[in-house]
Motif scaffolding. Structure first.
Motif, PDB file in Angstrom:
ATOM      1  N   PRO A 189       0.796  -1.238   0.000  1.00 16.01           N
ATOM      2  CA  PRO A 189       0.000   0.000   0.000  1.00 16.01           C
ATOM      3  C   PRO A 189       0.824   1.281   0.000  1.00 16.01           C
ATOM      4  O   PRO A 189       0.272   2.354  -0.229  1.00 16.01           O
ATOM      5  CB  PRO A 189      -0.822  -0.127   1.285  1.00 16.01           C
ATOM      6  CG  PRO A 189      -0.023  -1.035   2.164  1.00 16.01           C
ATOM      7  CD  PRO A 189       0.625  -2.014   1.233  1.00 16.01           C
ATOM      8  N   GLU A 190       2.133   1.177   0.249  1.00 15.21           N
ATOM      9  CA  GLU A 190       2.977   2.367   0.219  1.00 15.21           C
ATOM     10  C   GLU A 190       3.372   2.752  -1.205  1.00 15.21           C
ATOM     11  O   GLU A 190       3.937   3.833  -1.439  1.00 15.21           O
ATOM     12  CB  GLU A 190       4.241   2.150   1.063  1.00 15.21           C
ATOM     13  CG  GLU A 190       5.314   1.281   0.431  1.00 15.21           C
ATOM     14  CD  GLU A 190       4.995  -0.216   0.471  1.00 15.21           C
ATOM     15  OE1 GLU A 190       5.797  -1.007  -0.070  1.00 15.21           O
ATOM     16  OE2 GLU A 190       3.960  -0.579   1.068  1.00 15.21           O
ATOM     17  N   SER A 191       3.069   1.901  -2.170  1.00 17.48           N
ATOM     18  CA  SER A 191       3.398   2.180  -3.567  1.00 17.48           C
ATOM     19  C   SER A 191       2.332   3.096  -4.168  1.00 17.48           C
ATOM     20  O   SER A 191       1.223   3.225  -3.639  1.00 17.48           O
ATOM     21  CB  SER A 191       3.490   0.879  -4.362  1.00 17.48           C
ATOM     22  OG  SER A 191       2.257   0.180  -4.305  1.00 17.48           O
ATOM     23  N   PRO A 192       2.633   3.779  -5.305  1.00 16.34           N
ATOM     24  CA  PRO A 192       1.650   4.661  -5.941  1.00 16.34           C
ATOM     25  C   PRO A 192       0.373   3.903  -6.315  1.00 16.34           C
ATOM     26  O   PRO A 192       0.434   2.781  -6.820  1.00 16.34           O
ATOM     27  CB  PRO A 192       2.386   5.172  -7.181  1.00 16.34           C
ATOM     28  CG  PRO A 192       3.837   5.048  -6.846  1.00 16.34           C
ATOM     29  CD  PRO A 192       3.945   3.821  -5.998  1.00 16.34           C
ATOM     30  N   VAL A 193      -0.767   4.535  -6.097  1.00 14.48           N
ATOM     31  CA  VAL A 193      -2.048   3.908  -6.428  1.00 14.48           C
ATOM     32  C   VAL A 193      -2.272   3.988  -7.937  1.00 14.48           C
ATOM     33  O   VAL A 193      -2.189   5.075  -8.518  1.00 14.48           O
ATOM     34  CB  VAL A 193      -3.205   4.594  -5.680  1.00 14.48           C
ATOM     35  CG1 VAL A 193      -4.537   3.933  -6.034  1.00 14.48           C
ATOM     36  CG2 VAL A 193      -2.971   4.563  -4.179  1.00 14.48           C
ATOM     37  N   PRO A 194      -2.545   2.863  -8.604  1.00 15.57           N
ATOM     38  CA  PRO A 194      -2.777   2.898 -10.057  1.00 15.57           C
ATOM     39  C   PRO A 194      -3.967   3.787 -10.401  1.00 15.57           C
ATOM     40  O   PRO A 194      -5.028   3.704  -9.773  1.00 15.57           O
ATOM     41  CB  PRO A 194      -3.066   1.432 -10.412  1.00 15.57           C
ATOM     42  CG  PRO A 194      -2.499   0.642  -9.273  1.00 15.57           C
ATOM     43  CD  PRO A 194      -2.629   1.498  -8.061  1.00 15.57           C
TER      44      PRO A 194
END
Length: 223
Positions: A189-194
């Motif tokens: 969840p820390e990655s960019p949201v598509p």
């Protein structure tokens, strides 16, 4: 007698050192603290543990646990008849749950939330694609984990745009975007949201309240 025993102990220690050296293991006289064994959180609570009352609208929200997104069943204190069938009211109830502190049972199970207030949701602007929800802050200005929680919670509810996505915008004139809740996002969840740009020419929701171009939509009361 004591000398013999002492001699045997010394010889035994020397023999053990030789064996360890032969195996490629380096000996040390300094005590080594390996630390405590890693602990694991269960990331599981009984249904409805987030609220004290069993009455109200059943909701499903995504919280952080073990560096991932995990679903938790909650119950809103709002009567179901006040929320059901209204995407904006449903989103408001979900957002309130995301901003509330986890219950004692949830904290003990390892749950936490990155969604902090004040943050409200409203209907889309005139000309927005159908089903658009507008946040009081620009979505990309939120912490990635907070936005991931909101996107997955909204997308998998009646407030979403269908499937695994939700169309979100901010309070300004920026065009909304369609955000997707993927398996990879739940795992990281820390990655960019598509997201992709939502077409501004898409038909707007006829049930949404009219608003002048660029003006914020009216917030749905939840009291």
């Amino acid at each position: 007698m004591r000398r013999r025993r002492t001699g045997r102990v010394v010889l035994g220690a020397v023999g053990a050192a030789v064996l360890l050296a032969g195996c490629g293991i380096r000996t040390t006289s300094v005590p080594v603290d390996a630390g405590a064994a890693p602990s694991r959180v269960p990331c599981s609570v009984a249904d409805g543990a987030g609220v004290s009352s069993a009455q109200g609208l059943p909701l499903r929200v995504y919280l952080l646990c073990g560096a991932q997104l995990e679903a938790v069943e909650r119950r809103s204190p709002l009567p179901e008849e006040k929320v059901a069938g209204d995407p904006v009211r449903t989103a408001s109830a979900l957002l309130a749950q995301l901003q509330s502190e986890p219950s004692d049972e949830e904290r003990q199970a390892g749950f936490a939330t990155a969604v902090k207030g004040p943050l409200v949701v409203s209907a889309g602007h005139r000309g927005d694609p159908a089903g658009t929800l507008r946040l009081s802050r620009q979505p990309e200005d939120l912490p990635p984990t907070a936005l991931a929680q909101i996107v997955c919670t909204f997308a998998e509810s009646t407030a979403g745009a269908g499937g695994t996505s939700v169309v979100l915008g901010g309070p300004g004139k920026y065009q909304p975007r369609r955000y997707s809740c993927t398996r990879e996002l739940k795992e990281r969840p820390e990655s960019p949201v598509p997201s992709v740009s939502a077409a501004a020419s898409a038909p707007s929701d006829p049930a949404a309240p009219a608003a002048s171009p660029g003006a914020p939509g009216a917030s749905a009361p939840v009291s």
